[in-house]
Write a protein that holds these residues in place. Structure first.
Motif, PDB file in Angstrom:
ATOM      1  N   UNK A 170       0.727  -1.227   0.087  1.00  0.00           N
ATOM      2  CA  UNK A 170       0.075  -0.017  -0.102  1.00  0.00           C
ATOM      3  C   UNK A 170       0.733   1.318  -0.068  1.00  0.00           C
ATOM      4  N   UNK A 171       1.759   1.123   0.818  1.00  0.00           N
ATOM      5  CA  UNK A 171       2.661   2.462   1.067  1.00  0.00           C
ATOM      6  C   UNK A 171       3.600   2.478  -0.493  1.00  0.00           C
ATOM      7  N   UNK A 172       3.868   1.557  -1.164  1.00  0.00           N
ATOM      8  CA  UNK A 172       4.596   1.653  -2.249  1.00  0.00           C
ATOM      9  C   UNK A 172       3.536   2.271  -3.428  1.00  0.00           C
ATOM     10  N   UNK A 173       2.295   1.662  -3.353  1.00  0.00           N
ATOM     11  CA  UNK A 173       1.234   2.245  -4.091  1.00  0.00           C
ATOM     12  C   UNK A 173       1.162   3.801  -4.376  1.00  0.00           C
ATOM     13  N   UNK A 174       1.067   4.163  -2.736  1.00  0.00           N
ATOM     14  CA  UNK A 174       0.909   5.851  -2.544  1.00  0.00           C
ATOM     15  C   UNK A 174       2.345   6.339  -3.099  1.00  0.00           C
ATOM     16  N   UNK A 175       3.422   5.770  -3.002  1.00  0.00           N
ATOM     17  CA  UNK A 175       4.622   6.380  -3.447  1.00  0.00           C
ATOM     18  C   UNK A 175       4.723   6.334  -5.019  1.00  0.00           C
ATOM     19  N   UNK A 176       4.238   5.466  -5.670  1.00  0.00           N
ATOM     20  CA  UNK A 176       4.208   5.440  -7.100  1.00  0.00           C
ATOM     21  C   UNK A 176       3.121   6.601  -7.590  1.00  0.00           C
ATOM     22  N   UNK A 177       2.048   6.804  -6.870  1.00  0.00           N
ATOM     23  CA  UNK A 177       1.156   8.057  -7.335  1.00  0.00           C
ATOM     24  C   UNK A 177       1.907   9.251  -7.175  1.00  0.00           C
ATOM     25  N   UNK A 178       2.496   9.427  -5.978  1.00  0.00           N
ATOM     26  CA  UNK A 178       3.254  10.700  -5.630  1.00  0.00           C
ATOM     27  C   UNK A 178       4.309  10.883  -6.732  1.00  0.00           C
ATOM     28  N   UNK A 179       5.135   9.817  -7.140  1.00  0.00           N
ATOM     29  CA  UNK A 179       6.124  10.128  -7.866  1.00  0.00           C
ATOM     30  C   UNK A 179       5.530  10.494  -9.395  1.00  0.00           C
ATOM     31  N   UNK A 180       4.356  10.005  -9.674  1.00  0.00           N
ATOM     32  CA  UNK A 180       3.958  10.201 -11.006  1.00  0.00           C
ATOM     33  C   UNK A 180       3.518  11.933 -10.795  1.00  0.00           C
TER      34      UNK A 180
END
Length: 705
Positions: free
Chosen positions: A633-643
């Motif tokens: 879940x944390x990596x999913x949030x990070x992926x969105x934030x990086x985008x």
């Protein structure tokens, strides 16, 4: 051994987060790579990580240690001179490499360098010679890959299920917006008291259904300055939902907007590890439930046997009028035990400016402050290091004599990393110590005060604020000739032995004046710090009396801290709902990230709330300890934030490059090189400055400075 195991566990979690973050960046670059190949752009390099190559692969050369770049350039030179036997097509121009620092990746295309706009190429398969619309696809492909990977991760998380706090109200801070705002339909539903209550279930916030409590907190924090938050809650015994419109205020601890609520707390006492049992037992003893087994469940509080949320016992304690409250616990084996717990006397909650310039919340009695004490001296190792003992009363900390809890902790915080002179009263004698202050600005004990044990006073307050942004006002204690170290012996001739007793005596002595809305004058008998006694007349204004008589009783904070947080499993009913949840969470994360930047410029979110690589690694390490589902879940949030960050309209990131391509598509010519160079330097300066500031804040917060 426990400490060593914990260290290695944390190290593994940190490495997992670092590698995971690197993979997220790698996926972003993979999007650029695949799109560049589709567009026919010559890709010179595709790397995992940064720095020197450990191993590389190039078709025609195969695998080799280090980079094959020098070997390839030598081949090209010999081909141009006609001295090479290799066919030009036999060796690929693309080098695939694994670099020394696996913290991301990059794609190197012919004629495209982010930091050097003038590094162009006239080759037919170069970046510049590709149509602008194709280059737009290449530039945006990294962001698209990050969003796709976030959706996939969210879907996996919701298929398996993630434990989250339910959208139920737990703590409601006294005098907070959540405690003082009345429901708009309260009169229609026969609800007299204002505010939210523990156990209220939030079914709508700003028109949206929150699936968990974190969604409520985030929605409040993201509110525009001065705007209200609209809540609808279900309350047991109410025929319809209660509708609230609550205006958030800045939280004194975090600085973010808050309405003063906390998540739901279960009725089960926390189940602790063997290594934590001693500290848990000390806290249980302080809370008045010594001997109750960890993991036990609260089944009754006073006459209430319908307790579903631990913080509901606050209402039972509030109605106790100071009498002990019977609490019944059921152990994991089914054995029931009933204990009587003393309620905690309420003091007036206000805000004051700390010596650091921050604003802190504290409790006082019309400006009278209890003396700071040692509530818990900690472990045997802690006691050996600092020399303090539970029950010690501070006479001096550093330059502050007779410190209150706030003044004492501020003085300790100001001495981080060095010894501090301390004097305490212990068993009637004065003891001088010089313990070291740790770099996290603590000495290693749990502080307390004398409010329930003695009537000894610390340094009194002169002014307080009724809200974090409110104007300072003088308090009643400013009208007394006090400097700290005094002890109240009697109020209007009624002997008192504690500050709580002084509170009750003041309430009893001023009932008639409160009813008449007039001032009251009471006589305090005081003993000075040197032992002499005397009297002081104290005039209390009508506003002082209202604040005094509004005080009641509540549950001990130590007791509430012993219960486990309430959790529910947020799990999709099937693949279709998992996709729906995944898309919704990706959309929400996108919107909230953009709103965060908007609130940053507005001032309701501050730059110290942002996280850089250090902060991300720290938060990720904490989350990794909760298990692989939380980590995904944390990596999913990070992926969105990086985008989102990559597609901001800033120079040198993808969003800025995309805007320049839009210009080129419609004007038929690229942005002038001078402009590209200028905006690139401006972007470097901006991003570099932000990186330094955010990293500084991350390190400072991590070290507790």
């Amino acid at each position: 051994m426990t400490g060593i195991a914990g260290f290695f566990g944390t190290l593994i979690d940190l490495l997992t987060v670092v590698v995971g973050f690197g993979l997220i960046v790698f996926i972003h670059e993979l999007g650029h790579f695949l799109a560049a190949r589709w567009a026919g752009i010559r890709v010179l390099g595709f790397a995992l990580g940064f720095g020197p190559a450990i191993v590389s692969y190039r078709r025609g050369f195969g695998f080799q240690r280090g980079s094959s770049e020098d070997r390839y350039r030598d081949l090209l030179r010999r081909e141009s001179e006609g001295t090479s036997d290799a066919k030009p097509v036999a060796v690929s121009p693309t080098e695939y490499r694994f670099n020394a620092l696996p913290l991301g990746g990059y794609v190197k295309m012919l004629g495209q360098e982010d930091l050097n706009p003038e590094a162009t190429s006239a080759a037919p398969d170069s970046y510049q010679m590709t149509p602008p619309w194709k280059r737009m696809v290449v530039i945006s492909a990294g962001v698209i890959m990050n969003l796709i990977s976030a959706v996939i991760l969210f879907i996996v998380v919701f298929m398996i299920g993630r434990d989250v706090p339910p959208p139920t109200i737990g703590l409601v801070a006294s005098n907070s917006p959540a405690a003082t705002t009345a429901a708009s339909n309260a009169e229609d539903l026969g609800v007299g008291a204002p505010g939210l209550r523990p156990g209220d279930r939030v079914v709508s916030i700003n028109g949206e259904l929150p699936r968990h409590f974190d969604a409520i907190s985030l929605a409040v924090a993201m509110t525009s300055r001065g705007a209200p938050v609209d809540l609808e809650v279900e309350r047991a015994g109410s025929e319809d939902t209660l509708r609230f419109s609550i205006r958030p205020e800045a939280d004194p601890r975090s600085g973010l907007l808050s309405v003063g609520i906390g998540p739901s707390v279960s009725t089960t006492l926390a189940k602790v590890k063997e290594s934590e049992l001693a500290a848990w037992s000390r806290l249980a003893e302080s809370a008045g439930i010594a001997g109750i087994e960890s993991g036990s469940r609260l089944v009754q509080a006073g006459d209430r046997a319908d307790i579903t949320e631990a913080l509901q016992i606050v209402e039972v304690f509030e109605a106790s009028e100071g009498r002990p409250v019977a609490l019944t616990f059921e152990s994991p084996t089914g054995q029931r035990t009933t204990l009587e717990v003393e309620p905690r006397a309420e003091f007036i909650a206000s805000f004051v400016a700390r010596t650091t310039g921050e604003v802190a919340s504290l409790e006082h009695l019309l400006g009278l402050m209890p003396l700071m004490t040692v509530e818990d001296a900690g472990t045997e190792q802690d006691r050996a290091r600092h020399g303090l003992r539970s029950g010690d009363a501070f006479l001096r900390i550093g330059a502050v004599e007779f410190p209150s809890l706030l003044a004492g902790t501020d003085e300790v915080r100001a001495s981080a990393g060095q010894p501090i002179a301390i004097e305490v009263r212990r068993d009637g004698a004065e003891v001088t110590l010089e313990p070291p202050v740790r770099r996290d600005r603590t000495v290693g004990f749990t502080p307390g005060d004398t409010r329930a044990d003695a009537a000894a006073l610390g340094t009194p307050l002169r002014t307080v604020r009724d809200s974090i942004d409110g104007e300072p006002r003088r308090v009643a204690a400013a009208r007394l000739p006090l400097s700290g170290g005094e002890t109240i012996l009697a109020v209007n001739g009624t002997a008192v032995s504690t500050l709580v007793g002084a509170r009750d005596a003041l309430i009893e002595a001023t009932r008639d004046e409160l009813a008449a809305a007039s001032s009251a004058t009471v006589t305090l008998e005081l003993r000075g710090p040197e032992g002499g006694t005397g009297e002081a007349d104290w005039t209390l204004e009508p506003a002082d009396l209202e604040r005094l008589h509004a005080l009641g009783w509540t549950a001990p904070a130590e007791l509430l801290a012993l219960f486990e947080p309430a959790e529910i499993s947020l799990r999709a009913s099937g693949p279709v709902q998992a996709v729906e949840f995944g898309l919704q969470d990706t959309r929400d994360a996108l919107i909230k990230t953009y709103i965060t930047f908007a609130r940053l410029f507005e001032g309701t979110v501050k730059i110290e709330h942002l996280k850089g690589p250090v902060g991300i690694a720290h938060v990720g390490t904490l989350i990794a300890s909760r298990g692989p589902i939380w980590l995904m879940w944390f990596f999913a949030l990070l992926s969105v934030n990086l985008a989102v960050i990559n597609f901001l309209p800033l120079p040198i990131v993808d969003g800025g490059q995309f805007l320049m391509l839009v210009y080129e598509q419609f004007r038929g010519k690229p942005v002038p090189m001078q402009v590209q160079g200028a905006v690139t330097m401006a972007g470097l300066l901006l991003i570099g400055t932000l990186f330094i500031v955010i990293t500084f804040n991350d390190v400072r917060n991590l070290l507790g400075l």
